[in-house]
Design a protein around this motif. Sequence first.
Motif, PDB file in Angstrom:
ATOM      1  N   ALA A 148       0.830  -1.200   0.000  1.00 14.96           N
ATOM      2  CA  ALA A 148       0.000   0.000   0.000  1.00 14.96           C
ATOM      3  C   ALA A 148       0.867   1.255   0.000  1.00 14.96           C
ATOM      4  O   ALA A 148       0.517   2.267  -0.630  1.00 14.96           O
ATOM      5  N   GLY A 149       2.011   1.202   0.697  1.00 13.35           N
ATOM      6  CA  GLY A 149       2.928   2.339   0.683  1.00 13.35           C
ATOM      7  C   GLY A 149       3.487   2.600  -0.704  1.00 13.35           C
ATOM      8  O   GLY A 149       3.589   3.755  -1.144  1.00 13.35           O
ATOM      9  N   LEU A 150       3.833   1.524  -1.410  1.00 13.71           N
ATOM     10  CA  LEU A 150       4.332   1.693  -2.777  1.00 13.71           C
ATOM     11  C   LEU A 150       3.230   2.223  -3.685  1.00 13.71           C
ATOM     12  O   LEU A 150       3.472   3.053  -4.571  1.00 13.71           O
ATOM     13  N   ALA A 151       1.994   1.768  -3.451  1.00 14.74           N
ATOM     14  CA  ALA A 151       0.862   2.288  -4.236  1.00 14.74           C
ATOM     15  C   ALA A 151       0.682   3.780  -3.990  1.00 14.74           C
ATOM     16  O   ALA A 151       0.428   4.552  -4.925  1.00 14.74           O
ATOM     17  N   ALA A 152       0.813   4.209  -2.742  1.00 19.23           N
ATOM     18  CA  ALA A 152       0.678   5.636  -2.436  1.00 19.23           C
ATOM     19  C   ALA A 152       1.785   6.443  -3.102  1.00 19.23           C
ATOM     20  O   ALA A 152       1.561   7.557  -3.592  1.00 19.23           O
ATOM     21  N   LEU A 153       2.991   5.888  -3.132  1.00 26.85           N
ATOM     22  CA  LEU A 153       4.097   6.579  -3.795  1.00 26.85           C
ATOM     23  C   LEU A 153       3.822   6.743  -5.292  1.00 26.85           C
ATOM     24  O   LEU A 153       4.055   7.809  -5.870  1.00 26.85           O
ATOM     25  N   GLN A 154       3.291   5.686  -5.923  1.00 23.40           N
ATOM     26  CA  GLN A 154       2.993   5.787  -7.352  1.00 23.40           C
ATOM     27  C   GLN A 154       1.808   6.719  -7.598  1.00 23.40           C
ATOM     28  O   GLN A 154       1.754   7.396  -8.630  1.00 23.40           O
ATOM     29  N   ALA A 155       0.865   6.764  -6.665  1.00 22.33           N
ATOM     30  CA  ALA A 155      -0.224   7.735  -6.788  1.00 22.33           C
ATOM     31  C   ALA A 155       0.322   9.154  -6.739  1.00 22.33           C
ATOM     32  O   ALA A 155      -0.105  10.033  -7.496  1.00 22.33           O
ATOM     33  N   ALA A 156       1.300   9.384  -5.864  1.00 23.36           N
ATOM     34  CA  ALA A 156       1.914  10.710  -5.774  1.00 23.36           C
ATOM     35  C   ALA A 156       2.632  11.071  -7.062  1.00 23.36           C
ATOM     36  O   ALA A 156       2.563  12.219  -7.531  1.00 23.36           O
ATOM     37  N   TYR A 189       2.775  11.408  -1.018  1.00 22.24           N
ATOM     38  CA  TYR A 189       4.123  10.984  -0.623  1.00 22.24           C
ATOM     39  C   TYR A 189       4.207  10.826   0.898  1.00 22.24           C
ATOM     40  O   TYR A 189       4.839   9.895   1.402  1.00 22.24           O
ATOM     41  N   ARG A 190       3.564  11.730   1.631  1.00 26.78           N
ATOM     42  CA  ARG A 190       3.574  11.621   3.091  1.00 26.78           C
ATOM     43  C   ARG A 190       2.851  10.339   3.528  1.00 26.78           C
ATOM     44  O   ARG A 190       3.314   9.634   4.442  1.00 26.78           O
ATOM     45  N   ALA A 191       1.738  10.022   2.868  1.00 23.42           N
ATOM     46  CA  ALA A 191       1.030   8.783   3.186  1.00 23.42           C
ATOM     47  C   ALA A 191       1.906   7.568   2.902  1.00 23.42           C
ATOM     48  O   ALA A 191       1.896   6.588   3.666  1.00 23.42           O
ATOM     49  N   ALA A 192       2.667   7.621   1.809  1.00 20.50           N
ATOM     50  CA  ALA A 192       3.559   6.506   1.473  1.00 20.50           C
ATOM     51  C   ALA A 192       4.595   6.300   2.564  1.00 20.50           C
ATOM     52  O   ALA A 192       4.853   5.161   2.993  1.00 20.50           O
ATOM     53  N   VAL A 193       5.197   7.377   3.036  1.00 20.60           N
ATOM     54  CA  VAL A 193       6.204   7.269   4.093  1.00 20.60           C
ATOM     55  C   VAL A 193       5.596   6.634   5.340  1.00 20.60           C
ATOM     56  O   VAL A 193       6.193   5.747   5.969  1.00 20.60           O
ATOM     57  N   GLY A 194       4.383   7.056   5.709  1.00 18.84           N
ATOM     58  CA  GLY A 194       3.745   6.519   6.899  1.00 18.84           C
ATOM     59  C   GLY A 194       3.414   5.047   6.781  1.00 18.84           C
ATOM     60  O   GLY A 194       3.653   4.258   7.719  1.00 18.84           O
ATOM     61  N   LEU A 242       4.848   2.819   4.839  1.00 18.15           N
ATOM     62  CA  LEU A 242       6.093   2.052   4.818  1.00 18.15           C
ATOM     63  C   LEU A 242       6.694   1.960   6.219  1.00 18.15           C
ATOM     64  O   LEU A 242       7.269   0.924   6.590  1.00 18.15           O
ATOM     65  N   GLU A 243       6.552   3.012   7.013  1.00 20.07           N
ATOM     66  CA  GLU A 243       7.044   2.957   8.393  1.00 20.07           C
ATOM     67  C   GLU A 243       6.217   1.960   9.212  1.00 20.07           C
ATOM     68  O   GLU A 243       6.778   1.212  10.034  1.00 20.07           O
ATOM     69  N   ASP A 244       4.906   1.930   8.987  1.00 20.42           N
ATOM     70  CA  ASP A 244       4.064   0.952   9.666  1.00 20.42           C
ATOM     71  C   ASP A 244       4.484  -0.473   9.310  1.00 20.42           C
ATOM     72  O   ASP A 244       4.466  -1.363  10.173  1.00 20.42           O
ATOM     73  N   ALA A 245       4.831  -0.678   8.042  1.00 20.02           N
ATOM     74  CA  ALA A 245       5.252  -2.018   7.618  1.00 20.02           C
ATOM     75  C   ALA A 245       6.508  -2.453   8.361  1.00 20.02           C
ATOM     76  O   ALA A 245       6.621  -3.600   8.810  1.00 20.02           O
ATOM     77  N   ILE A 246       7.470  -1.540   8.505  1.00 18.00           N
ATOM     78  CA  ILE A 246       8.704  -1.866   9.217  1.00 18.00           C
ATOM     79  C   ILE A 246       8.395  -2.201  10.678  1.00 18.00           C
ATOM     80  O   ILE A 246       8.963  -3.140  11.253  1.00 18.00           O
ATOM     81  N   TRP A 303      13.967   1.899   1.012  1.00 23.95           N
ATOM     82  CA  TRP A 303      14.270   2.325  -0.362  1.00 23.95           C
ATOM     83  C   TRP A 303      13.228   3.341  -0.836  1.00 23.95           C
ATOM     84  O   TRP A 303      13.556   4.423  -1.327  1.00 23.95           O
ATOM     85  N   TYR A 304      11.957   2.985  -0.683  1.00 24.59           N
ATOM     86  CA  TYR A 304      10.899   3.851  -1.205  1.00 24.59           C
ATOM     87  C   TYR A 304      10.639   5.048  -0.293  1.00 24.59           C
ATOM     88  O   TYR A 304      10.155   6.091  -0.757  1.00 24.59           O
ATOM     89  N   GLN A 305      10.970   4.921   0.994  1.00 25.50           N
ATOM     90  CA  GLN A 305      10.888   6.103   1.849  1.00 25.50           C
ATOM     91  C   GLN A 305      11.884   7.172   1.405  1.00 25.50           C
ATOM     92  O   GLN A 305      11.572   8.365   1.408  1.00 25.50           O
ATOM     93  N   VAL A 306      13.071   6.745   1.017  1.00 22.40           N
ATOM     94  CA  VAL A 306      14.067   7.690   0.507  1.00 22.40           C
ATOM     95  C   VAL A 306      13.526   8.398  -0.727  1.00 22.40           C
ATOM     96  O   VAL A 306      13.614   9.628  -0.858  1.00 22.40           O
ATOM     97  N   GLN A 307      12.930   7.627  -1.650  1.00 22.13           N
ATOM     98  CA  GLN A 307      12.385   8.246  -2.863  1.00 22.13           C
ATOM     99  C   GLN A 307      11.261   9.223  -2.529  1.00 22.13           C
ATOM    100  O   GLN A 307      11.175  10.313  -3.114  1.00 22.13           O
ATOM    101  N   ALA A 308      10.390   8.839  -1.585  1.00 20.95           N
ATOM    102  CA  ALA A 308       9.262   9.709  -1.243  1.00 20.95           C
ATOM    103  C   ALA A 308       9.744  10.999  -0.574  1.00 20.95           C
ATOM    104  O   ALA A 308       9.261  12.097  -0.888  1.00 20.95           O
TER     105      ALA A 308
END
Length: 754
Positions: free
Chosen positions: A619-627, A643-648, A650-654, A666-671
């Motif tokens: 879902a985080g990667l989907a949010a990044l692609q939506a951004a 992008y902020r939603a993507a970071v959040g 991905l942090e929840d996943a970790i 990786w994708y948090q850095v991009q976001a």
Amino acid sequence: MLRAFTIAALLCGTLHPPVFAQDGEAAPAPEAPAPQDAGDPPQDAGDPPPQEEDPGASLPAPSPAPPLAETPPNYLREDRSALPPAMPWQRTLDDALALSRATGKPILVCVNIDGELASEALAADRYRDPEFAALADGFVPLIVSPDRHDALDHTSRGVRLVDSKFGRVTNAEHITIEPELFERWFDGRRVAPRHLAVTADGEVLFDLYLLRDLTRIDDALREHGVFDVPRREPSELTEDELLASPDAAHREHLEARFLSLEAEGRAALAARALDADREAQHPELLRLGLLDPAPEVTRAALTALYRHPAAASVDLFSIALAEAAGDDSSYGESILPALEHYAAQVEGAERGRADQLVAALRAWTSGSPYVDPERWRLGTTARIEVSPHVEGGWSERLSAIEEHLADAPDDADWNVLFARNGRGYAASLISSGGDPTLVLTDVQAASRRALDARPDDVEARALLAWSSYMLSDFEAALPAAREALPGLERWSLMPIAVDVLDVMADLSLREVYAAMSEGGALPAEALADTIAAHRVLQEHPLGTEDQALRGFRMLGSLDLRAPQRRAIERGVRRWPNSGVMHEWLRWAVLRDDGPDGLLAVYDALELPGLSPAQRDAFAGLAALQAAQRREDERLPRRALEDYRAAVGLLEDAIGQDASVRDFARWYQVQARAARARIYLDLDRLDESLAELLLAFAIGGPAIDREDARGVSPRETLERVREALLDAGRELDALELDRFDAVTEERAEDDESGS
């Protein structure tokens, strides 16, 4: 330096590749493509055929141009690139011709390419100069350029995204207009920049190119322009008058009005977008209606398409098919008659695309005489255990069977038994890296002997199809598969049944792709067979992920969007841990539902085989692609939110599972880096610096990798550093030096030197 541009590369190879000469240079004849090496493997049937570029051999050879002076002239009078484009371009040649006939204004064709001095000067200066635009308003201007400057032509809601370099028209419009203009007025010569004026009845007033003095264009516009035509502002026109007008300004006003209305008003306007009794049609208005979030608006747009199909386009039918209601069994039935009517009215490439879509819908609705997906589905719902092949003793088994065949070589039962065991032996050889050719040849021969003795033996026919396919004897394999499959329904849980389905799916698809490559009519039988076989394979317990992916590509190549979307969703539910499946899902949702749909997709889908951490990571990667799509749609503030939603996420996943850390970081850095870039473009330097520091604090290899927009975090760092220095913030710029690769290398050199 000479440059060649191919429109084909930008539009799926459907157009002739133009070759443009820059001012002061001759246009080179295109080179023919190199022949395929005889040793190259054939293309996998799972992929649609590549579109071949036209080698351009039929184009007339251009005449030589005078040599350039040693010092090129300065074409740029004033850099107006910070101003918006000002030219009153029209969208299509048909619109321009209609306006030229109605107003008496000549058509002005402006040809432009990227990277050439005079072309770039015109785009940055005259095309943004209100005085030059006023001169051009004495004409009906059209812009021609083979270069795409923006990723999208429309938002996910169908709103136009005009070309950022030229304004008023989309990238696709200034690209696709070129071939017809070339045929009409370019006199066999592609050159840029070029300014050509022609009356509605075809009289060329001037044709200016290879100029060293661009003021000649201004002079020609003053001399030949028609400036005494009364003009009414779009806001002064009634809705009927706007609908009757082909003028781009009136179209823009009508589309803006649509977006400002409530659902009832939008539905009423969408219903009037097409009208066979009216010369001007409004495909962009219909697009807005088809993609509208309100169901009543979509229904009104679909009704307009059904009533006036001849005024539509294949693109609109394609969108309508994605929006049409109905399950797989009824898909396309309501649209097919209108599409058939449309196909009968058009010619050329548009006729070819329409005929292909008609053939695909007919195949989908008619089905295959050899495979009934519903009967196979009902026969394969039970869970089964598949016994593995016996790993040893194959030679001994076959030798024993051969002893019986020596006494009765034509016995059907012994030949089927030999072919069945030979299939197992061949599979064992393949899995161990051995050569199964001799065994496969024996299986094929035994199957044929069994059929000679008992022509209706289903298993023998199936073994013949499989062994012939494995031997690349496709002429024997496909008819054998078609004859065997109806009888294999009662054996639908057996591996041989699935393998024969795969034979028909693959070989029929090869026939379809071959017809596509040749530009001919799609073979109806092969089309229906491959569609039906792939539908069964995707849901069969023994079907593979690779077979499902081949089916996705097949449906996409036929533009059957809704069945493809449903197939992809079934695939994700079946293989929930497959990254490739999730990649297909994100692509299809973004295509059909835009970034809003992509943000919601993982809340809507039930994926019981996916862990909470995996769900949040996807879902985080989907949010990044939506951004990223928001950026393409020129919505930077919405992109920041996504992008902020993507970071959040991905942090929840970790937090739920540390094993996803590398993926998520990786994708948090991009976001974070993307947020820094957007803030920088919005002149919010403090927020940009903060996001960049967070990105580099995470670190890792993603720092030096480009994102989907072709920008790496380190490149963003350089931009932010330059902005800080320009703002006199040297200390903040120094803060970034500790992340600079060059600085790190220098520090390492200092340490090694000391």
